[in-house]
Design an enzyme around this catalytic site. Structure first.
Site, PDB file in Angstrom:
ATOM      1  N   HIS A 237     -12.825 -12.449 -48.276  1.00  0.00           N
ATOM      2  CA  HIS A 237     -13.269 -11.247 -48.399  1.00  0.00           C
ATOM      3  C   HIS A 237     -13.216 -10.305 -48.061  1.00  0.00           C
ATOM      4  O   HIS A 237     -13.368  -9.338 -46.979  1.00  0.00           O
ATOM      5  CB  HIS A 237     -14.837 -11.690 -47.453  1.00  0.00           C
ATOM      6  CG  HIS A 237     -15.546 -11.766 -47.749  1.00  0.00           C
ATOM      7  ND1 HIS A 237     -16.938 -11.855 -47.638  1.00  0.00           N
ATOM      8  CD2 HIS A 237     -16.750 -10.178 -48.508  1.00  0.00           C
ATOM      9  CE1 HIS A 237     -18.082 -10.477 -47.868  1.00  0.00           C
ATOM     10  NE2 HIS A 237     -17.884 -10.215 -48.498  1.00  0.00           N
TER      11      HIS A 237
ATOM     12  N   ARG B 222     -21.660 -13.616 -52.964  1.00  0.00           N
ATOM     13  CA  ARG B 222     -21.417 -14.105 -51.901  1.00  0.00           C
ATOM     14  C   ARG B 222     -21.682 -15.619 -52.571  1.00  0.00           C
ATOM     15  O   ARG B 222     -21.559 -16.186 -52.968  1.00  0.00           O
ATOM     16  CB  ARG B 222     -22.748 -13.788 -51.559  1.00  0.00           C
ATOM     17  CG  ARG B 222     -22.912 -12.441 -50.686  1.00  0.00           C
ATOM     18  CD  ARG B 222     -22.719 -12.080 -49.280  1.00  0.00           C
ATOM     19  NE  ARG B 222     -23.022 -10.581 -48.926  1.00  0.00           N
ATOM     20  CZ  ARG B 222     -22.269  -9.889 -48.871  1.00  0.00           C
ATOM     21  NH1 ARG B 222     -20.953 -10.089 -49.903  1.00  0.00           N
ATOM     22  NH2 ARG B 222     -22.556  -9.071 -48.360  1.00  0.00           N
TER      23      ARG B 222
ATOM     24  N   GLY C  83     -25.173  -4.612 -62.273  1.00  0.00           N
ATOM     25  CA  GLY C  83     -25.436  -3.762 -62.007  1.00  0.00           C
ATOM     26  C   GLY C  83     -24.330  -2.805 -61.386  1.00  0.00           C
ATOM     27  O   GLY C  83     -23.432  -2.712 -61.886  1.00  0.00           O
ATOM     28  N   ARG C  84     -23.957  -1.775 -60.030  1.00  0.00           N
ATOM     29  CA  ARG C  84     -22.443  -1.170 -60.140  1.00  0.00           C
ATOM     30  C   ARG C  84     -21.740  -1.791 -60.299  1.00  0.00           C
ATOM     31  O   ARG C  84     -21.140  -1.562 -61.291  1.00  0.00           O
ATOM     32  CB  ARG C  84     -23.112  -0.517 -58.611  1.00  0.00           C
ATOM     33  CG  ARG C  84     -23.917   0.704 -58.139  1.00  0.00           C
ATOM     34  CD  ARG C  84     -23.566   1.341 -57.569  1.00  0.00           C
ATOM     35  NE  ARG C  84     -24.122   0.238 -55.985  1.00  0.00           N
ATOM     36  CZ  ARG C  84     -25.982   0.067 -55.223  1.00  0.00           C
ATOM     37  NH1 ARG C  84     -26.494   1.280 -55.800  1.00  0.00           N
ATOM     38  NH2 ARG C  84     -25.755  -0.894 -54.628  1.00  0.00           N
ATOM     39  N   ILE C  85     -20.946  -2.918 -60.211  1.00  0.00           N
ATOM     40  CA  ILE C  85     -20.068  -3.484 -59.404  1.00  0.00           C
ATOM     41  C   ILE C  85     -19.821  -4.031 -60.886  1.00  0.00           C
ATOM     42  O   ILE C  85     -18.850  -4.037 -61.477  1.00  0.00           O
ATOM     43  CB  ILE C  85     -19.204  -5.224 -58.393  1.00  0.00           C
ATOM     44  CG1 ILE C  85     -20.089  -4.083 -56.751  1.00  0.00           C
ATOM     45  CG2 ILE C  85     -18.494  -5.172 -58.319  1.00  0.00           C
ATOM     46  CD1 ILE C  85     -20.031  -4.519 -55.495  1.00  0.00           C
TER      47      ILE C  85
ATOM     48  N   THR D 185     -16.974 -12.571 -56.647  1.00  0.00           N
ATOM     49  CA  THR D 185     -16.934 -11.617 -55.496  1.00  0.00           C
ATOM     50  C   THR D 185     -18.146 -11.017 -54.300  1.00  0.00           C
ATOM     51  O   THR D 185     -18.203 -10.062 -53.721  1.00  0.00           O
ATOM     52  CB  THR D 185     -15.869  -9.842 -55.830  1.00  0.00           C
ATOM     53  OG1 THR D 185     -16.837 -10.174 -57.180  1.00  0.00           O
ATOM     54  CG2 THR D 185     -14.703 -10.751 -56.221  1.00  0.00           C
TER      55      THR D 185
ATOM     56  N   GLU E 104     -18.054 -19.233 -44.302  1.00  0.00           N
ATOM     57  CA  GLU E 104     -17.019 -18.397 -44.523  1.00  0.00           C
ATOM     58  C   GLU E 104     -16.975 -18.187 -42.833  1.00  0.00           C
ATOM     59  O   GLU E 104     -17.853 -18.083 -41.869  1.00  0.00           O
ATOM     60  CB  GLU E 104     -17.608 -16.541 -44.398  1.00  0.00           C
ATOM     61  CG  GLU E 104     -16.764 -16.319 -45.851  1.00  0.00           C
ATOM     62  CD  GLU E 104     -18.014 -15.192 -46.924  1.00  0.00           C
ATOM     63  OE1 GLU E 104     -17.517 -14.318 -46.450  1.00  0.00           O
ATOM     64  OE2 GLU E 104     -17.927 -15.370 -48.543  1.00  0.00           O
TER      65      GLU E 104
HETATM   66  C1  DGY Z   1     -20.642  -5.732 -49.105  1.00  0.00           C
HETATM   67  O1  DGY Z   1     -20.394  -4.412 -48.772  1.00  0.00           O
HETATM   68  O2  DGY Z   1     -21.762  -6.481 -49.016  1.00  0.00           O
HETATM   69  C2  DGY Z   1     -18.843  -6.806 -49.244  1.00  0.00           C
HETATM   70  O3  DGY Z   1     -19.509  -7.728 -48.925  1.00  0.00           O
HETATM   71  C3  DGY Z   1     -18.227  -6.486 -47.901  1.00  0.00           C
HETATM   72  O4  DGY Z   1     -17.327  -5.139 -48.172  1.00  0.00           O
END
Ligand code: DGY
Length: 328
Positions: free
Chosen positions: A288, A240, A159-161, A238, A269
């Site tokens: 996080h 979940r 996706g975007r990230i 990065t 967490e």
């Molecule tokens: C999100 O936006 O889901 C990140 O995990 C925290 O900014």
């Protein structure tokens, strides 16, 4: 004296600019303590409220929605991920859920690459080495690690990230593989090749996770998947924490089945300070902080406020997670 303004529950202290923006249109009930609002407090506060400004630490489930009652017009989350919110329950009640897509893509992708480099090049161990006075000379093979440049990077979730990570590692001359529910027509522009999950796991030097947490992705990386990885593979999360079966990850790392891990997210967490992951030299855990640049956190805080205000006014949220609540 009672106010005619709508009532908004804000589940954590926010920067003053956001409080100012919200208090111009609503009466705020803000949880001021520096920890997540206890669930029983949230349940006691929500009856009759018109909106909830939530964080990823707040379970917004049907009990909260039921307690809030018919006045509730919007749940606005200061995050892109909404796995703490029962979105189906919101949708069933016609409540739009706001979130913050796009705004943190680059900041989070930067951190994913930083973790690849930090674990691969042993940055934390090397800094500690100096701090404890071990730097007494230069040795040919001391603190040697693994190159990111020229390596194969496997991106799970394109996706975007995921794409922003691909864009960055192209600059490191990496060979890029990705896995996603379907192949992506944009992939060519990132020189990224679509492969099935097994191929990605077996072929990658660095594996970076970018899927949302859903019932399908929970523990998608477990003992079996870790066993397929190269013995020096580095996994970066990065997204979940619960996407990875953390007990299986600890075992794989302890037994030297994979090379290392860079984790911005854990399950649960916060991670316990006694967790075995924190005893391992080839693991870096950060709390996080994927979106934690001042600019990005301010941006998402404003976006969440704008979503909330639109919801209060009965307007379509600029960034709605469940657009199916709208009939148009
Ligand atoms: C999100 O936006 O889901 C990140 O995990 C925290 O900014």
């Amino acid at each position: 004296m009672t106010s005619d303004l709508p009532l908004v529950i804000v589940t954590r202290q926010l920067p003053q600019a956001i409080i100012d923006k919200l208090s111009a249109v609503a009466t705020l009930n803000i949880w001021e303590e520096d920890r997540a609002i206890p669930q029983d407090t949230l349940l006691a506060w929500v009856p009759g409220c018109h909106a909830i400004y939530s964080l990823l630490t707040d379970p917004i489930d049907s009990s909260v929605l039921d307690a809030a009652g018919a006045n509730l017009k919007v749940v606005s989350q200061m995050a892109v991920g909404v796995d703490n919110i029962d979105v189906a329950a919101c949708t069933a009640r016609g409540i739009p859920v706001g979130h913050t897509p796009n705004a943190l893509t680059d900041t989070t992708a930067d951190l994913a690459v930083a973790l690849m480099l930090a674990v691969g090049r042993r940055i934390a161990a090397a800094a500690q080495f100096v701090k404890v006075g071990k730097w007494d000379t230069w040795r040919p093979m001391e603190l040697t690690g693994k190159d990111l440049y020229g390596s194969t990077v496997g991106i799970i979730g394109f996706g975007r990230i995921g794409k922003a990570v691909a864009q960055r590692v192209r600059g490191f001359d990496c060979h890029i593989l990705y896995n996603h529910p379907r192949s992506d027509p944009d992939a060519a522009q990132y020189a990224a090749a679509y492969v099935n999950l097994d191929t990605l796991l077996k072929s990658s030097d660095f594996i970076s996770l970018h899927t949302p947490l859903t019932e399908e992705t929970r523990h998608m990386i477990g003992a079996e998947e870790l066993a397929m990885m190269k013995s020096d593979a580095i996994i970066v999360n990065t997204a979940r924490g619960a996407i990875v079966d953390q007990a299986a990850l600890v075992k794989a790392l302890q037994e030297g089945k994979i090379g290392g891990a860079g984790l911005d997210v854990t399950d649960p967490e916060p991670i316990s300070v006694d967790d075995p992951l924190l005893k391992l030299d080839n693991v870096i855990v950060v709390p996080h902080i994927g979106s934690a640049s001042v600019t990005t956190r301010m941006r998402i805080a404003h976006m969440a406020a704008d979503n909330l205000i639109a919801g209060l006014h009965g307007e379509r949220l600029p960034n709605v997670y469940n657009p199916e609540v709208y009939s148009d």
